[in-house]
Write a protein that holds these residues in place. Structure first.
Motif, PDB file in Angstrom:
ATOM      1  N   ALA A   1       0.834  -1.206   0.000  1.00 48.54           N
ATOM      2  CA  ALA A   1       0.000   0.000   0.000  1.00 48.54           C
ATOM      3  C   ALA A   1       0.867   1.254   0.000  1.00 48.54           C
ATOM      4  N   GLU A   2       1.954   1.258   0.773  1.00 45.18           N
ATOM      5  CA  GLU A   2       2.856   2.406   0.785  1.00 45.18           C
ATOM      6  C   GLU A   2       3.554   2.581  -0.564  1.00 45.18           C
TER       7      GLU A   2
ATOM      8  N   ASP B   1       2.283   1.753  -3.434  1.00 50.17           N
ATOM      9  CA  ASP B   1       1.270   2.325  -4.323  1.00 50.17           C
ATOM     10  C   ASP B   1       1.108   3.820  -4.070  1.00 50.17           C
ATOM     11  N   THR B   2       1.129   4.214  -2.802  1.00 54.86           N
ATOM     12  CA  THR B   2       1.013   5.631  -2.459  1.00 54.86           C
ATOM     13  C   THR B   2       2.208   6.410  -3.003  1.00 54.86           C
TER      14      THR B   2
ATOM     15  N   LEU C   1       1.788   6.868  -6.693  1.00 58.88           N
ATOM     16  CA  LEU C   1       0.785   7.893  -6.960  1.00 58.88           C
ATOM     17  C   LEU C   1       1.353   9.292  -6.722  1.00 58.88           C
ATOM     18  N   LEU C   2       2.094   9.444  -5.638  1.00 56.43           N
ATOM     19  CA  LEU C   2       2.673  10.752  -5.334  1.00 56.43           C
ATOM     20  C   LEU C   2       3.730  11.154  -6.368  1.00 56.43           C
TER      21      LEU C   2
ATOM     22  N   ASP D   1       1.794  12.375  -9.299  1.00 62.57           N
ATOM     23  CA  ASP D   1       1.290  13.715  -9.013  1.00 62.57           C
ATOM     24  C   ASP D   1       2.406  14.749  -9.127  1.00 62.57           C
TER      25      ASP D   1
ATOM     26  N   SER E   1      -3.957  13.148  -5.140  1.00 63.27           N
ATOM     27  CA  SER E   1      -3.751  13.428  -3.722  1.00 63.27           C
ATOM     28  C   SER E   1      -4.645  14.551  -3.206  1.00 63.27           C
TER      29      SER E   1
END
Length: 130
Positions: free
Chosen positions: A43-44, A46-47, A50-51, A54, A125
């Motif tokens: 999960a981290e 993936d975050t 995503l960041l 962004d 985000s």
């Protein structure tokens, strides 16, 4: 009739079964903990992905150029002159009264920031409508 030796063997066998069960239970618990940690790590990751996406969207040169043009009057940006590049020791210290002026004008800066137009690019985000 049970002899003493048989009772000792049965006791050893029960103790071995108990130890085996405990080891198996502990191993299963550790495996469950490992699976939970692996899910959190994924999960981290993936975050982070995503960041990063962004960040690359927000730092696109054409977007930054457009924002620079929009906020040129507030930012007062100008191209860098070669004479502007100096070492840290060559930078003069700011007088204390300048710092007081900056602190007193912070309300004006907050008003400018709050009244500035919003960026129309939505990213993963930032939720819509905020």
């Amino acid at each position: 009739m049970l002899r003493t030796f048989d009772i000792i063997l049965i006791t050893i066998m029960l103790a071995a079964a108990t130890v085996t069960y405990k080891i198996k239970y502990d191993a299963e618990k550790r495996m469950a903990d490992i699976r939970t940690l692996q899910r959190k790590i994924n999960a981290e990751k993936d975050t982070i992905t995503l960041l990063k996406a962004d960040w690359s969207l927000l730092t696109q040169p054409n977007r930054l150029q457009r924002l620079t043009e929009i906020y040129q009057s507030e930012l007062n940006l100008a191209p860098i002159d070669a004479k502007q590049i100096v070492s840290v020791g060559e930078v003069p210290e700011r007088p204390a009264d300048d710092i007081q002026n900056i602190i007193s004008s912070s309300d004006e800066l907050l008003a400018i920031i709050n009244n500035a137009g919003t960026d129309t690019i939505s990213t993963g985000s930032v939720e819509q409508g905020q």
